[in-house]
Design a protein around this motif. Sequence first.
Motif, PDB file in Angstrom:
ATOM      1  N   MET A 182       0.823  -1.209   0.000  1.00 18.25           N
ATOM      2  CA  MET A 182       0.000   0.000   0.000  1.00 18.25           C
ATOM      3  C   MET A 182       0.856   1.257   0.000  1.00 18.25           C
ATOM      4  SD  MET A 182      -3.314  -0.568  -0.023  1.00 18.25           S
ATOM      5  CE  MET A 182      -3.971   0.884   0.745  1.00 18.25           C
ATOM      6  N   GLY A 183       2.069   1.155   0.522  1.00 20.51           N
ATOM      7  CA  GLY A 183       2.949   2.313   0.581  1.00 20.51           C
ATOM      8  C   GLY A 183       3.685   2.597  -0.719  1.00 20.51           C
ATOM      9  N   LYS A 184       3.591   1.692  -1.686  1.00 21.02           N
ATOM     10  CA  LYS A 184       4.285   1.897  -2.959  1.00 21.02           C
ATOM     11  C   LYS A 184       3.464   2.802  -3.874  1.00 21.02           C
ATOM     12  CE  LYS A 184       6.623  -2.613  -2.903  1.00 21.02           C
ATOM     13  NZ  LYS A 184       6.774  -3.913  -3.608  1.00 21.02           N
ATOM     14  N   PRO A 185       4.116   3.763  -4.548  1.00 21.57           N
ATOM     15  CA  PRO A 185       3.383   4.650  -5.473  1.00 21.57           C
ATOM     16  C   PRO A 185       2.729   3.885  -6.615  1.00 21.57           C
ATOM     17  CG  PRO A 185       5.568   5.523  -4.979  1.00 21.57           C
ATOM     18  CD  PRO A 185       5.535   4.133  -4.441  1.00 21.57           C
ATOM     19  N   THR A 186       3.392   2.816  -7.069  1.00 20.52           N
ATOM     20  CA  THR A 186       2.846   2.008  -8.165  1.00 20.52           C
ATOM     21  C   THR A 186       2.839   0.533  -7.745  1.00 20.52           C
ATOM     22  OG1 THR A 186       5.068   1.892  -9.142  1.00 20.52           O
ATOM     23  CG2 THR A 186       3.574   3.595  -9.979  1.00 20.52           C
ATOM     24  N   PRO A 187       1.785   0.102  -7.043  1.00 19.63           N
ATOM     25  CA  PRO A 187       1.702  -1.295  -6.606  1.00 19.63           C
ATOM     26  C   PRO A 187       1.676  -2.253  -7.795  1.00 19.63           C
ATOM     27  CG  PRO A 187       0.087   0.069  -5.462  1.00 19.63           C
ATOM     28  CD  PRO A 187       0.644   0.900  -6.573  1.00 19.63           C
ATOM     29  N   ARG A 188       2.089  -3.472  -7.539  1.00 22.68           N
ATOM     30  CA  ARG A 188       2.136  -4.471  -8.614  1.00 22.68           C
ATOM     31  C   ARG A 188       0.755  -4.987  -8.992  1.00 22.68           C
ATOM     32  NH1 ARG A 188       6.313  -8.741  -6.242  1.00 22.68           N
ATOM     33  NH2 ARG A 188       5.199  -8.143  -4.341  1.00 22.68           N
ATOM     34  N   TYR A 189      -0.201  -4.850  -8.086  1.00 22.61           N
ATOM     35  CA  TYR A 189      -1.523  -5.432  -8.311  1.00 22.61           C
ATOM     36  C   TYR A 189      -2.560  -4.327  -8.463  1.00 22.61           C
ATOM     37  CZ  TYR A 189       0.981  -9.501  -6.556  1.00 22.61           C
ATOM     38  OH  TYR A 189       1.898 -10.494  -6.376  1.00 22.61           O
ATOM     39  N   THR A 190      -3.438  -4.516  -9.437  1.00 26.50           N
ATOM     40  CA  THR A 190      -4.442  -3.480  -9.734  1.00 26.50           C
ATOM     41  C   THR A 190      -5.416  -3.308  -8.580  1.00 26.50           C
ATOM     42  OG1 THR A 190      -5.775  -5.154 -10.885  1.00 26.50           O
ATOM     43  CG2 THR A 190      -4.281  -3.818 -12.226  1.00 26.50           C
ATOM     44  N   TRP A 191      -5.718  -4.390  -7.859  1.00 26.98           N
ATOM     45  CA  TRP A 191      -6.690  -4.256  -6.771  1.00 26.98           C
ATOM     46  C   TRP A 191      -6.118  -3.415  -5.623  1.00 26.98           C
ATOM     47  CZ3 TRP A 191      -5.843  -6.160  -1.806  1.00 26.98           C
ATOM     48  CH2 TRP A 191      -4.796  -7.083  -1.656  1.00 26.98           C
ATOM     49  N   ILE A 192      -4.796  -3.457  -5.442  1.00 28.20           N
ATOM     50  CA  ILE A 192      -4.175  -2.609  -4.427  1.00 28.20           C
ATOM     51  C   ILE A 192      -4.186  -1.156  -4.892  1.00 28.20           C
ATOM     52  CG2 ILE A 192      -2.025  -2.082  -3.206  1.00 28.20           C
ATOM     53  CD1 ILE A 192      -1.425  -5.015  -3.110  1.00 28.20           C
ATOM     54  N   THR A 193      -3.978  -0.950  -6.194  1.00 30.52           N
ATOM     55  CA  THR A 193      -4.067   0.407  -6.744  1.00 30.52           C
ATOM     56  C   THR A 193      -5.460   0.983  -6.529  1.00 30.52           C
ATOM     57  OG1 THR A 193      -2.422  -0.132  -8.445  1.00 30.52           O
ATOM     58  CG2 THR A 193      -3.808   1.806  -8.827  1.00 30.52           C
ATOM     59  N   GLY A 194      -6.494   0.155  -6.791  1.00 30.85           N
ATOM     60  CA  GLY A 194      -7.869   0.600  -6.556  1.00 30.85           C
ATOM     61  C   GLY A 194      -8.134   0.867  -5.089  1.00 30.85           C
ATOM     62  N   LEU A 195      -7.552   0.036  -4.222  1.00 27.13           N
ATOM     63  CA  LEU A 195      -7.720   0.238  -2.779  1.00 27.13           C
ATOM     64  C   LEU A 195      -7.055   1.533  -2.334  1.00 27.13           C
ATOM     65  CD1 LEU A 195      -8.807  -1.011  -0.163  1.00 27.13           C
ATOM     66  CD2 LEU A 195      -6.630  -2.215   0.083  1.00 27.13           C
ATOM     67  N   ARG A 196      -5.865   1.806  -2.862  1.00 25.51           N
ATOM     68  CA  ARG A 196      -5.183   3.069  -2.553  1.00 25.51           C
ATOM     69  C   ARG A 196      -6.028   4.266  -2.977  1.00 25.51           C
ATOM     70  NH1 ARG A 196       0.368   4.201  -2.161  1.00 25.51           N
ATOM     71  NH2 ARG A 196      -0.020   5.828  -3.696  1.00 25.51           N
ATOM     72  N   ARG A 197      -6.620   4.159  -4.176  1.00 23.66           N
ATOM     73  CA  ARG A 197      -7.424   5.273  -4.689  1.00 23.66           C
ATOM     74  C   ARG A 197      -8.653   5.492  -3.825  1.00 23.66           C
ATOM     75  NH1 ARG A 197      -7.927   3.495  -9.455  1.00 23.66           N
ATOM     76  NH2 ARG A 197      -6.080   4.529 -10.282  1.00 23.66           N
ATOM     77  N   SER A 198      -9.292   4.409  -3.400  1.00 26.27           N
ATOM     78  CA  SER A 198     -10.500   4.555  -2.581  1.00 26.27           C
ATOM     79  C   SER A 198     -10.166   5.116  -1.203  1.00 26.27           C
ATOM     80  CB  SER A 198     -11.205   3.201  -2.440  1.00 26.27           C
ATOM     81  OG  SER A 198     -10.393   2.273  -1.729  1.00 26.27           O
ATOM     82  N   ILE A 199      -9.010   4.745  -0.666  1.00 28.56           N
ATOM     83  CA  ILE A 199      -8.598   5.253   0.638  1.00 28.56           C
ATOM     84  C   ILE A 199      -8.231   6.729   0.548  1.00 28.56           C
ATOM     85  CG2 ILE A 199      -6.774   5.121   2.379  1.00 28.56           C
ATOM     86  CD1 ILE A 199      -6.772   2.076   1.895  1.00 28.56           C
ATOM     87  N   ALA A 200      -7.493   7.089  -0.503  1.00 32.41           N
ATOM     88  CA  ALA A 200      -7.091   8.487  -0.672  1.00 32.41           C
ATOM     89  C   ALA A 200      -8.306   9.383  -0.791  1.00 32.41           C
ATOM     90  CB  ALA A 200      -6.197   8.637  -1.903  1.00 32.41           C
ATOM     91  N   GLY A 201      -9.374   8.846  -1.347  1.00 31.89           N
ATOM     92  CA  GLY A 201     -10.617   9.601  -1.387  1.00 31.89           C
ATOM     93  C   GLY A 201     -10.928  10.148  -2.760  1.00 31.89           C
ATOM     94  N   GLU A 202     -12.138   9.855  -3.208  1.00 28.49           N
ATOM     95  CA  GLU A 202     -12.597  10.374  -4.498  1.00 28.49           C
ATOM     96  C   GLU A 202     -12.665  11.893  -4.466  1.00 28.49           C
ATOM     97  OE1 GLU A 202     -14.699   9.909  -8.320  1.00 28.49           O
ATOM     98  OE2 GLU A 202     -14.199   8.236  -7.054  1.00 28.49           O
ATOM     99  N   ARG A 203     -13.011  12.455  -3.317  1.00 29.30           N
ATOM    100  CA  ARG A 203     -13.133  13.916  -3.213  1.00 29.30           C
ATOM    101  C   ARG A 203     -11.781  14.598  -3.429  1.00 29.30           C
ATOM    102  NH1 ARG A 203     -18.585  14.537  -3.620  1.00 29.30           N
ATOM    103  NH2 ARG A 203     -19.645  13.154  -2.158  1.00 29.30           N
ATOM    104  N   VAL A 204     -10.742  13.998  -2.870  1.00 28.06           N
ATOM    105  CA  VAL A 204      -9.415  14.580  -3.048  1.00 28.06           C
ATOM    106  C   VAL A 204      -8.996  14.485  -4.511  1.00 28.06           C
ATOM    107  CG1 VAL A 204      -6.984  14.442  -2.365  1.00 28.06           C
ATOM    108  CG2 VAL A 204      -8.773  14.036  -0.675  1.00 28.06           C
TER     109      VAL A 204
END
Length: 220
Positions: A182-204
């Motif tokens: 989760m701490g990597k700017p470009t995770p190897r797995y797309t589902w982790i990328t989606g999880l990062r995006r959802s955590i960061a917040g759609e509003r942001v």
Amino acid sequence: METNDWKALWKSHQAQLDQNTRLNLMIARQMEQQAARRPLRALWAARIAETLVWVLLLAGLSTCIATFQGHTAPQISAVVLSLFAVVGISGSAGQLILLGMLQFDGPVVEVQVGLERLRKHRLAITQILMGSVPFYLAHVFFWFQLLFGIDLFASGDPQWLLAQMALSIALLPFTFWLIREMGKPTPRYTWITGLRRSIAGERVEQAVRGVAELEDFSTR
């Protein structure tokens, strides 16, 4: 009309046009700023509500710690959950502080830096809270004691308890791996990328796009 009169009239007309142009640009920039701010209003409300929920949860856990006398496992579980509640409170409060530091009337680059700081802070707090996954037994012991008055550690089947403890230990490497990914700017797995995006917040994300549009507008 003399040539000098024409020149004076044209100069006056040009000055009026320049003033109108500056006014229109100012109004347009203010509209762009409002568009960039709009997604963050809902984020303000969400973080305030989130902070209140964490505070109420910590207050309830503190009460349970005092009332679970004689039930060691549920009491320790309440202490563990309280620690994560403190992390939640500090995280939500930190988000509110970072939101309050955003100044949309300043340089666009500074706004972008502030939004990125907001996103990274949210991600870091979530990574810490993910550390609670191996402690899921704390939830089990706590809620059984609170809802049913059962000290599951004292009265539960020993084999079941050993199996749950083994599962908790097995979850440790997965949790550490997930936190690291989760701490990597470009995770190897797309589902982790989606999880990062959802955590960061759609509003942001919307605010970042709005500020980018504001920057494009400023450079025109």
